[in-house]
Design an enzyme around this catalytic site. Sequence first.
Site, mmCIF file in Angstrom:
data_model
loop_
_atom_site.group_PDB
_atom_site.id
_atom_site.type_symbol
_atom_site.label_atom_id
_atom_site.label_comp_id
_atom_site.label_asym_id
_atom_site.label_seq_id
_atom_site.Cartn_x
_atom_site.Cartn_y
_atom_site.Cartn_z
ATOM 1 N N GLU A 108 17.933 -22.091 20.717
ATOM 2 C CA GLU A 108 18.944 -22.483 19.728
ATOM 3 C C GLU A 108 20.307 -21.939 20.117
ATOM 4 O O GLU A 108 20.395 -20.858 20.693
ATOM 5 C CB GLU A 108 18.625 -21.849 18.365
ATOM 6 C CG GLU A 108 17.344 -22.302 17.750
ATOM 7 C CD GLU A 108 17.183 -21.725 16.340
ATOM 8 O OE1 GLU A 108 16.074 -21.808 15.826
ATOM 9 O OE2 GLU A 108 18.166 -21.187 15.771
ATOM 10 N N CYS A 121 27.593 -18.990 19.308
ATOM 11 C CA CYS A 121 26.533 -17.975 19.273
ATOM 12 C C CYS A 121 25.428 -18.472 20.207
ATOM 13 O O CYS A 121 24.851 -19.536 19.980
ATOM 14 C CB CYS A 121 26.019 -17.819 17.846
ATOM 15 S SG CYS A 121 24.619 -16.677 17.743
ATOM 16 N N CYS A 128 11.741 -13.430 22.393
ATOM 17 C CA CYS A 128 12.317 -12.092 22.529
ATOM 18 C C CYS A 128 11.182 -11.085 22.595
ATOM 19 O O CYS A 128 10.163 -11.242 21.923
ATOM 20 C CB CYS A 128 13.232 -11.780 21.339
ATOM 21 S SG CYS A 128 14.038 -10.169 21.472
ATOM 22 N N CYS A 132 11.336 -6.931 16.692
ATOM 23 C CA CYS A 132 11.877 -6.474 15.397
ATOM 24 C C CYS A 132 11.113 -7.211 14.291
ATOM 25 O O CYS A 132 10.977 -8.437 14.345
ATOM 26 C CB CYS A 132 13.372 -6.750 15.308
ATOM 27 S SG CYS A 132 14.300 -5.895 16.610
ATOM 28 N N CYS A 135 12.394 -10.496 12.324
ATOM 29 C CA CYS A 135 13.128 -11.515 13.096
ATOM 30 C C CYS A 135 12.193 -12.625 13.567
ATOM 31 O O CYS A 135 11.090 -12.360 14.040
ATOM 32 C CB CYS A 135 13.806 -10.839 14.285
ATOM 33 S SG CYS A 135 14.594 -11.974 15.441
ATOM 34 N N CYS A 370 17.955 -17.374 12.264
ATOM 35 C CA CYS A 370 17.966 -17.615 13.714
ATOM 36 C C CYS A 370 16.547 -17.658 14.265
ATOM 37 O O CYS A 370 15.722 -16.843 13.935
ATOM 38 C CB CYS A 370 18.734 -16.513 14.436
ATOM 39 S SG CYS A 370 19.504 -15.313 13.391
HETATM 40 N N1 SAH Z 1 18.480 -8.709 20.538
HETATM 41 C C1 SAH Z 1 19.827 -8.560 20.073
HETATM 42 C C2 SAH Z 1 20.376 -9.858 19.458
HETATM 43 C C3 SAH Z 1 19.651 -10.247 18.224
HETATM 44 S S1 SAH Z 1 20.356 -11.393 17.100
HETATM 45 C C4 SAH Z 1 19.889 -7.453 19.047
HETATM 46 O O1 SAH Z 1 18.852 -6.927 18.670
HETATM 47 O O2 SAH Z 1 20.991 -7.093 18.629
HETATM 48 C C5 SAH Z 1 21.739 -10.597 16.389
HETATM 49 C C6 SAH Z 1 21.490 -9.811 15.109
HETATM 50 O O3 SAH Z 1 20.825 -10.599 14.115
HETATM 51 C C7 SAH Z 1 20.654 -8.577 15.349
HETATM 52 O O4 SAH Z 1 21.238 -7.482 14.700
HETATM 53 C C8 SAH Z 1 19.347 -8.967 14.710
HETATM 54 O O5 SAH Z 1 18.594 -7.834 14.340
HETATM 55 C C9 SAH Z 1 19.809 -9.810 13.536
HETATM 56 N N2 SAH Z 1 18.768 -10.670 12.941
HETATM 57 C C10 SAH Z 1 17.701 -11.218 13.536
HETATM 58 N N3 SAH Z 1 16.954 -11.897 12.639
HETATM 59 C C11 SAH Z 1 17.578 -11.776 11.444
HETATM 60 C C12 SAH Z 1 17.276 -12.243 10.119
HETATM 61 N N4 SAH Z 1 16.212 -12.973 9.851
HETATM 62 N N5 SAH Z 1 18.144 -11.920 9.142
HETATM 63 C C13 SAH Z 1 19.249 -11.185 9.396
HETATM 64 N N6 SAH Z 1 19.565 -10.722 10.614
HETATM 65 C C14 SAH Z 1 18.744 -11.003 11.629
#
Ligand code: SAH
Length: 386
Positions: A108, A121, A128, A132, A135, A370
């Site tokens: 995406e 973005c 990934c 986390c 996510c 996302c």
């Molecule tokens: N791997 C990188 C990029 C991730 S996406 C990182 O960990 O920073 C960017 C941000 O969006 C990160 O802070 C991630 O934790 C957050 N994110 C991912 N899924 C999310 C969700 N469902 N709701 C809110 N933030 C989210």
Amino acid sequence: MSVSLPLVPGDETRTANPRPGILDGPPDFLRAWLIERGQPPMRVNQIRRHVLARGVVAFDQMSDLPRELRTELANHFAVFTTRVERHLVAADQTHKLILRLQDNRMIECVLIQDEGRATACISTQVGCGMGCVFCASGINGVVRNLTTGELVEQLVRLRNLVGRSAAAPEELSAAEVGHQPVAVGRLTHIVVMGMGEPLANLDHLLAALVLAGDKNGLGIGARHVTISTVGLPAKIRRLADLGKQYHLAVSLHAPNDPLRTRIVPTNEKTGIAAILEAADYFFKKTGRQVTYEYVVLGGLNDQPVHAHELARLLAGRKAHVNLIPWNEVDGLPYRRPLDTDLQGFITTLRRHGISVKVRKRKGSEIDAACGQLRRQVEAEPLVVPD
Ligand code: SAH
């Protein structure tokens, strides 16, 4: 309201016969290929400039190249290796693209248009590996890193949508199908916050950002690029040592190790202290203030005790906190924070002199958090084009 645009025909990609992408690989490869055919090496820049700076989407549109060369290029290369699988536009002009890669994987990327800014973005990996817990991108782990070309293609495809509205999809497909280069708008910012962990794919990302920064490319300088990381200390230091002005965002999500390890499993090996040290090093080397991202999970990390602990942790640092109220992901057992808890959290941080903002939700009706839309599309039956 969201509008799902018809698929755009005219793409160079045919999964059955994958050709190397013109934006991929070292320029030396294309240069050698051109020299073999008696073409001057300056054609490399000429060709790339067409795609990067002018929004050209087919070799045939490169009118300053000899016609036979255009045909031969089209036989050997693809302008884009990705195909637009889905194109969604929200009422606020946020565009989301699901791109199908040559190996049929999907990623995406999103264009956010706001107050004169056009921000891309982009994703850096298929899936990934960080895991986390809240996510969508990491639910099935990581499949592979994206290539430099796949990274740049996301930027080019989004840039080609700047200023386009959902009201004129015909215009979009006419431009792509026909042989008229589109009049391109300008992308002003890049956030590397899509699927994947950018610092786990740092070499390809840096190569893509060099192309993005080139004045003959997209012309987006390092100061307008934000790289978001789960916090890989060695890679943060490497980034710092480049001496570039990229903006670093660190996904903290918790003020102490036990809670962070629950939310961000990789924390067990890394630990908050090592991440903060690396981030401080980044600030010292680059002079750029680090942003700490904090996904706010209702009841889990948004209570007064967490806010106080976070304030103590960041005390004395020139840091900025970006609160991101959790976006729901189907099937995950978390909830968005209550307004009162979120407000309380902000007040506590501000009282301790910490700069804090809540991330605005853009294109919420197409957002589906996302990585979620890709999962939905992947679950649909596969139709391979011929
Ligand atoms: N791997 C990188 C990029 C991730 S996406 C990182 O960990 O920073 C960017 C941000 O969006 C990160 O802070 C991630 O934790 C957050 N994110 C991912 N899924 C999310 C969700 N469902 N709701 C809110 N933030 C989210």
